[in-house]
Design a protein around this motif. Structure first.
Motif, PDB file in Angstrom:
ATOM      1  N   GLU A 123      -9.162  -3.097  -5.943  1.00  0.00           N
ATOM      2  CA  GLU A 123      -9.614  -2.409  -4.731  1.00  0.00           C
ATOM      3  C   GLU A 123      -9.340  -3.232  -3.473  1.00  0.00           C
ATOM      4  N   LYS A 133       0.541   4.120  -2.788  1.00  0.00           N
ATOM      5  CA  LYS A 133       0.336   5.540  -2.448  1.00  0.00           C
ATOM      6  C   LYS A 133       1.432   6.411  -3.072  1.00  0.00           C
ATOM      7  N   SER A 152      -4.855   4.444  -4.645  1.00  0.00           N
ATOM      8  CA  SER A 152      -5.479   4.200  -3.349  1.00  0.00           C
ATOM      9  C   SER A 152      -4.953   2.895  -2.759  1.00  0.00           C
ATOM     10  N   GLU A 153      -5.126   2.766  -1.456  1.00  0.00           N
ATOM     11  CA  GLU A 153      -4.703   1.555  -0.767  1.00  0.00           C
ATOM     12  C   GLU A 153      -5.638   0.402  -1.088  1.00  0.00           C
ATOM     13  N   ASN A 192       0.821  -1.217   0.000  1.00  0.00           N
ATOM     14  CA  ASN A 192       0.000   0.000   0.000  1.00  0.00           C
ATOM     15  C   ASN A 192       0.853   1.264   0.000  1.00  0.00           C
TER      16      ASN A 192
END
Length: 177
Positions: A154, A67, A72-73, A63
């Protein structure tokens, strides 16, 4: 008062149009409700995802890299975590190292067999001794890095298990809905 056939036809068409719009609206609400239900289910699974220290460290490293690259994480998902565990155990117990399992099939077949619906999915595997070294190996490999940096993902499931051959086996599944 006499109503002409033309006026009756217009009235019937008007009633039909209103009925169709009502049916369509109800259908849209049903689809929207189904999407909301799916999102709520995923939120619950996020809350239920349990990662050990090495899995959490691996996720944090991935993550952080995402970033740094403006993404996004990834969110941990319990159902993906379970499939990653199945795959990691299979790799360790059957002494092979490949995306296609001789007994469980491809990662995509495994997701389907475990009732996981997705639009896009991927898998990274590593044999290494620490989360940092596994994450760095993935980041330094173009195909693995592409998975890490794909903006359609996601959710993730990460599993780390001991391996007689590799020290540890790292399995990371990716999913976008």
């Amino acid at each position: 008062m006499k109503i002409s056939r033309r006026k009756i036809d217009i009235l019937l068409i008007f009633v039909a149009i209103i009925s169709i719009q009502t049916i369509s609206f109800a259908t849209i609400q049903t689809v929207a409700q189904a999407e909301n239900d799916k999102k709520n289910e995923l939120l619950i699974q996020e809350a239920d995802a349990v990662l050990n220290n090495e899995e959490r460290e691996t996720l944090n490293l991935i993550n952080e890299y995402r970033k740094t690259n403006g993404l996004s994480e990834l969110k941990p998902l319990a159902s993906l975590q379970e499939v990653a565990k199945i795959k990691a155990d299979d790799l360790a117990l059957d002494y092979y190292f490949a995306h296609n399992s001789p007994t469980l099939g491809t990662p995509f077949e495994m997701l389907k067999d475990n009732g996981i619906e997705y639009k896009v999915a991927g898998e990274n595997l590593a044999g290494n001794i620490t989360p940092e070294r596994a994450a760095n190996a993935w980041i330094n490999s173009p195909a693995h890095r592409d998975n890490i940096l794909y903006d359609g993902y996601e959710y993730t499931g990460i599993c780390v298990v001991e391996s007689e051959v590799y020290g540890k086996i790292f399995v990371q599944l990716f999913m976008g809905i």
